[in-house]
Design an enzyme around this catalytic site. Structure first.
Site, PDB file in Angstrom:
ATOM      1  N   GLU A  97       0.818  -1.216   0.000  1.00 24.29           N
ATOM      2  CA  GLU A  97       0.000   0.000   0.000  1.00 24.29           C
ATOM      3  C   GLU A  97       0.853   1.269   0.000  1.00 24.29           C
ATOM      4  OE1 GLU A  97      -3.901   0.567   0.159  1.00 24.29           O
ATOM      5  OE2 GLU A  97      -2.987  -0.883  -1.182  1.00 24.29           O
ATOM      6  N   ASP A  98       1.917   1.251   0.801  1.00 28.04           N
ATOM      7  CA  ASP A  98       2.628   2.496   1.072  1.00 28.04           C
ATOM      8  C   ASP A  98       3.949   2.674   0.328  1.00 28.04           C
ATOM      9  OD1 ASP A  98       0.562   2.855   2.780  1.00 28.04           O
ATOM     10  OD2 ASP A  98       1.699   2.550   4.631  1.00 28.04           O
ATOM     11  N   ASP A 128      -3.247  -5.177  13.506  1.00 26.27           N
ATOM     12  CA  ASP A 128      -2.939  -3.873  12.914  1.00 26.27           C
ATOM     13  C   ASP A 128      -3.819  -2.801  13.553  1.00 26.27           C
ATOM     14  OD1 ASP A 128      -2.060  -1.960  10.926  1.00 26.27           O
ATOM     15  OD2 ASP A 128      -3.944  -2.344   9.847  1.00 26.27           O
ATOM     16  N   ASP A 137     -21.033  -3.214  42.213  1.00 21.32           N
ATOM     17  CA  ASP A 137     -21.135  -3.827  43.536  1.00 21.32           C
ATOM     18  C   ASP A 137     -21.210  -5.333  43.401  1.00 21.32           C
ATOM     19  OD1 ASP A 137     -21.316  -4.089  46.225  1.00 21.32           O
ATOM     20  OD2 ASP A 137     -23.482  -3.746  46.296  1.00 21.32           O
TER      21      ASP A 137
HETATM   22 MN    MN Z   1      -0.905  -1.080   9.298  1.00 24.50          MN
END
Ligand code: MN
Length: 712
Positions: A84-85, A147, A267
């Site tokens: 993706e990057d 992720d 409680d």
């Molecule tokens: Mn990621």
């Protein structure tokens, strides 16, 4: 001058050591290579927090390592943002790290690409299903969840608006998926982190309240814990007892859903008891019920009947020594592992050479065994549904241009989608854009596709679509349209043919009056004018005959406008003119003549069913008209239903004679002792008027119940 070659750092030694506790050396070598590959690819990229980007994939891989996932999953986790990057492609990953790893990375990238951008609650469930259906391999979903967990843990660095969006998405989509997969601690952490970022103020108040309450309760908790431990160990049970804190988000949810105060929710003491085997679970239960009284109706045996996500434990609630109820969970270490890690625990100690299909088979078997154990009616339907989506994906989830998710059966095409959106869209579709790309209408849709149908106002469904549509809805609408179109076309043709036929009478279609049409429709038992026209178009009726019928039903034509060439029938023509037995026409009936080979002309009534059935050559149909004063008497059949009374036949015969008619034949239905008898007369009449008079006179006889003319 070139920059000195950068030395790519290796995995941090601490992690390397931790991971080597369960992974083989050759697996670690591949993971090491993946780390360095990813480090170089992301080099120069930074996270919002300012740290180098590689910190994120490394943290994701470490979350998976905590679940003891296999080396393929860890390798993919390290590489999960690379496609993706960065410039790296799926093929390069396949070459370096093998196809299974590349598939995992690709699967995660695909999940990243689809965005949940609607606020609608109902859509959240579909979106979760879409993700699960897309993930196919459970490991893809596990990587995606890890992720998301790391992104949630580091959400502080992100701006407020984005933070809120991610937190909401996590709460609505990813936390429920984690819960479904039985990843309990992941689910809790995601829910609490989402809560913290969505409602920071409420989170702060609640955290403080819990801390205070915990301090106040410490002494009490310790006392209860000690007495439980003592009771169990005195009886020779090896146990581990833990105090249990409710997670913030579940406290918050309970307060909201049940309208409780914090004190009411909190409680309550909770303890978890971990024993060595299943038998010990039940022994411990018995001992605790002896120590404190159980609250009736609160005991649940999730060991015998596990929850849908595989969870097993004994649950009971006891009356505590200080008036507060004590919630107890009893389970084995193995059950505890599954409760905390769920599906992930099934990857524990998995050898790295296990193939993808084997992994899938294992997951399948696991879910299958859950299904078989599952007998609680409540969850099982829902579970089945998800099992179907997870592993037998026979549904496909796609987006409309507005971001709405639609579910369609697998194999559905763009045309199915169009009809699912709206019938008009289906009927008018001409093309489709799938993920912005123009595609053929027959294209099969895939999970996550964004589908946009292009319509044209004059477009029509194509019969060829029937060859590929997958939904009953699309099929039915296409068929319906084609049928309607067929009808419309045959009406048009029928109209043309009738126009032609009417031209012989120097009549236009517009000259035919509504009463003429209405009578014809009624007489021929058609549903509508269009049906008659369509029948003509389809050759079921002859245009010439219909034209005749219409003309006959019209106003009597003045003598000079009588159609030229019409044959006048007197009845005395002999063999050349015969009167059909099927319909028995008499003067006054609208008639047509049919020339038949060797028989001359046979005269039928215009509505004779025999003619309507036979497809006659229009050339052989003749215009015929009755002579104004026929010379012959005509036979006609009448049928009567009379009350069974002495002398009724004589009365009827007398009345017929009085009306100046001859009786040619009488038949009486065999006596059956009933109240009514049927009689059939063949009488001779001059014309319809004469017949009408006879019928009128017969109706006056009180015993006569019904009279009708017999045709055929
Ligand atoms: Mn990621």
């Amino acid at each position: 001058m070139t920059a000195p070659a950068r030395t790519v750092p290796a995995l941090p030694p601490a992690l390397f050591e931790e991971w080597s506790a369960y992974l083989k050396p050759e697996d670690l070598a591949q993971i090491q290579a993946a780390y360095q590959f990813s480090e170089s690819a992301h080099h120069g990229q930074f996270r919002k927090s300012g740290e180098p980007y590689i910190a994120h994939p490394l943290a994701v891989a470490n979350i998976l390592a905590k679940w003891h996932l296999d080396s393929q999953a860890l390798t993919a986790a390290l590489l999960h943002d690379v496609v993706e990057d960065t410039e790296i492609t799926k093929n390069e990953i396949a070459e370096q790290f093998g196809k299974p790893v590349a598939e995992l990375v690709d699967g995660v990238s695909k999940l990243d690409r689809i965005k949940f951008d609607t606020q609608e609650k109902a859509q959240a469930e579909n979106f979760r299903k879409m993700l699960l259906a897309m993930a196919r391999d459970v490991r893809v979903m596990l990587i995606k969840l890890a992720d998301r967990l790391h992104n949630m843990r580091t959400l502080d660095a992100v701006d407020l608006q984005r933070r809120q969006r991610i937190a909401r998405e996590t709460l609505e989509i990813y936390a429920p998926i984690a819960n479904r997969l039985g990843l309990n601690s992941l689910y809790q952490e995601m829910a609490d982190l989402s809560f913290q970022h969505l409602f920071p103020d409420r989170f702060r108040v609640l955290t403080k309240a819990v801390r205070t309450a915990r301090g106040n309760r410490r002494e009490v908790v310790t006392k209860v814990l000690e007495s439980i431990e003592r009771r169990l160990s005195e009886n020779g049970l090896e146990v581990q007892v833990q105090g249990r804190e409710k997670h913030l988000h579940s406290v918050y949810r309970k307060m909201r859903e049940k309208h409780l105060s914090f004190a009411q929710v909190h409680d309550m003491f909770g303890f978890r008891i971990i024993v060595k085997d299943t038998t010990s679970c039940y022994v411990a239960l018995g001992l605790l019920h002896g120590l404190y009284k159980p609250i009736p109706g609160k005991f649940k045996d999730y060991i015998a009947i596990p929850k849908a996500n595989g969870y097993q434990s004994l649950h009971t609630t006891l009356f505590g020594p200080f008036g507060s109820p004590i919630e107890i969970q009893i389970r084995t270490a193995e059950m505890h592992k599954i409760a905390e890690a769920g599906v992930a625990s099934h990857w524990l100690y998995k050898s790295s050479n296990t193939s993808l299909s084997e992994l899938q088979k294992k997951t399948h078997q696991w879910l299958q065994s859950l299904l078989e154990m599952q007998s609680e009616s409540g969850d099982s339907v829902e579970f089945l549904e998800h099992l179907k989506v997870d592993l037998f994906p026979d549904e496909v989830y796609v987006f409309t241009p507005k971001g709405k998710i639609m579910s369609l059966p697998r194999g559905a095409t763009a045309v199915d989608f169009a009809y699912a959106v709206h019938t008009d869209i289906g009927n008018r579709c001409v093309a489709v854009k799938i993920n912005q790309e123009l595609m053929p209408l027959r294209t099969e849709l895939r999970n996550g596709d964004r589908v946009e149908i292009i319509t044209a106002s004059h477009a029509k469904p194509n019969p060829l679509w029937l060859n590929f549509v997958a939904t009953a809805k699309a099929r039915a609408h296409i068929r319906h349209f084609l049928k309607t179109m067929h009808f419309a076309e045959s009406v048009q043709l029928g109209e043309r043919l009738l126009l032609q036929a009417l031209a012989k009478f120097k009549t236009a279609l517009g000259d035919v009056s509504d009463p003429q049409w209405n009578r014809l429709v009624r007489d021929s038992s058609a549903k509508s004018r269009d049906e008659i026209l369509s029948d003509i178009g389809l050759g079921k009726r002859l245009a010439v005959i219909v034209a005749h019928q219409l003309m006959a039903l019209g106003e009597p034509l003045p003598p000079d406008s009588r159609p030229a060439g019409a044959v006048v029938v007197r009845g005395s023509e002999g063999l050349a003119v015969q009167f059909a037995r099927c319909c028995g026409p008499i003067p006054g009936d609208p008639i047509i003549g049919i020339i038949s080979k060797g028989q001359g002309m046979v005269v039928h009534t215009h509505d004779c069913p025999v003619i309507a059935k036979s497809h006659r050559d229009p050339e052989r149909v003749l215009d015929v008209q009755w002579d104004a004063s026929p010379t012959k008497l005509f036979d006609v059949g009448i049928r009567l239903v009379v009350a069974n009374q002495r002398g009724v036949l004589a009365k009827v015969a007398a009345e017929i004679a009085a009306a100046e008619s001859n009786i040619q034949n009488v038949a009486v239905d065999p006596e059956d002792g009933g109240t009514y008898t049927g009689m059939r007369f063949t009488v001779q009449v001059m014309n319809r008027m004469h017949l009408a008079r006879i019928v009128r006179d017969l109706r006056r006889i009180p015993e006569v119940v019904r009279i009708s003319r017999v045709k055929g």
